[in-house]
Write an enzyme that holds these catalytic residues in place. Sequence first.
Site, PDB file in Angstrom:
ATOM      1  N   SER A  96      -7.341   0.861   1.361  1.00 50.54           N
ATOM      2  CA  SER A  96      -8.092   0.006   0.449  1.00 50.54           C
ATOM      3  C   SER A  96      -8.370  -1.385   1.020  1.00 50.54           C
ATOM      4  CB  SER A  96      -7.362  -0.108  -0.894  1.00 50.54           C
ATOM      5  OG  SER A  96      -6.227  -0.916  -0.775  1.00 50.54           O
TER       6      SER A  96
ATOM      7  N   LYS B  42      -3.768  -6.352  -2.754  1.00 48.85           N
ATOM      8  CA  LYS B  42      -5.175  -6.664  -3.007  1.00 48.85           C
ATOM      9  C   LYS B  42      -5.411  -8.168  -2.894  1.00 48.85           C
ATOM     10  CE  LYS B  42      -6.646  -2.508  -4.332  1.00 48.85           C
ATOM     11  NZ  LYS B  42      -5.429  -1.861  -3.747  1.00 48.85           N
TER      12      LYS B  42
END
Lengths: 209, 209
Positions: free
Chosen positions: B124, B161
């Site tokens: 990701s 993230k």
Amino acid sequence: MDLTPRQAEILAFIRRHCVEHGLPPTRAEIVTAFDFRSPTAADDHLRALARKGAIELRPGVSRGIRVLEPEDPPEAANDGVPLVGRVAAGLPMLATESVEGWYKLDRRMFAAEPDFLLRVQGWSMRDAGILPGDLLAVQRRATARNGEIVVARIGDEVTVKRFERRGDLVRLLAANPDFAPIRIDLSREELVIEGRVVGLVRNGGFGIS
Amino acid sequence: MDLTPRQAEILAFIRRHCVEHGLPPTRAEIVTAFDFRSPTAADDHLRALARKGAIELRPGVSRGIRVLEPEDPPEAANDGVPLVGRVAAGLPMLATESVEGWYKLDRRMFAAEPDFLLRVQGWSMRDAGILPGDLLAVQRRATARNGEIVVARIGDEVTVKRFERRGDLVRLLAANPDFAPIRIDLSREELVIEGRVVGLVRNGGFGIS
DNA sequence: TCGAATACTGTATGTGCATACAGTTATTCG
DNA sequence: CGAATAACTGTATGCACATACAGTATTCGA
């Protein structure tokens, strides 16, 4: 500009004083050590050393002398690996000119024991997750196997690429479609392998100011 | 005899001053640093530190302070930082179940001092150069600033993230177009920040068998 | 041969700094 | 409780130090 013998003596005394007493000397202490008759003698030398960039003087501050080049070598012993920044053209990889610092590494952290760290320039290995500013842990090796990521030198330029060899033809592959492979025919051209990449360290780019 | 917290602060300041300026501080400089109103406050602390053997004072000498134990512990006490692999559901980040090993890191190598290493899973954050198998150096922090890359926990899952907050709305952004942002309304849902990423170490993916 | 460094001597001056003296307010401990 | 210690405020005093000014002798490149 180079120091005179006398100035080098003064500088050596300042260094020794810092190590032995934990603080820089005053003008008066220099006077005593060199048997001067006037504080101006010491002050003149300090100003000369400051002008030549050997020390830094802080006006109005007692003992405000700072030696700018702490030691000749950063510590000859092997307690770390050097960080190599921009490699000056024509110089060997580990020339002192290029060494920006020394770092202690836990060698278990990498695939093999590294000999130096090299700062990455450019985006050519972007898709391998190697970004500008990253530090590559490099192991010195004159040869490479197919698939390894190597530090190679072509002429004056140092480059990091994936190594592929078929017979006498070597291809250095970027990991970025914007960069074409470099082809080298070993029967006609020379290729110097400086080492292979065994690890990567990144300390920026995480949004921390 | 042990130092009081305040005395330890003073000692830390003296050490820092020596490193940053190349000489010990004066009483007046301590006064300024700690916002005292009287030089005696600084002097009292120096005498206490000298009495307890932490420093040595040289009477009549300006800046005559010498720290007797230059390093905190030279390298002891610090076994390194733990490497956290797969975080078991429901357990705190540093539960022994998840710790795969301990590594010594040169803290100068990262943007800030890390508290643990976390092995990356998934693609990701690919476009930020963070690949599966990489080790992230993480500093424990309960809060984050916009733009920082954070280790967050949502329910039982740990994720890495980029952090973006506008009022009560937090967005956790992947660095890969295949992954949609995660939106969290702090007024209704809970978000636990485990830390912020301050560095990255990679030991594979260089074609070395 | 003349200016510019280097390497000093000798005298002053003012402030940077260490340090003494006299209190105040908490906190700890026997 | 009373004494000791920690952690300060406030005022002074005087040596420790940096630094300016005025010279002298020697060397060295232009």
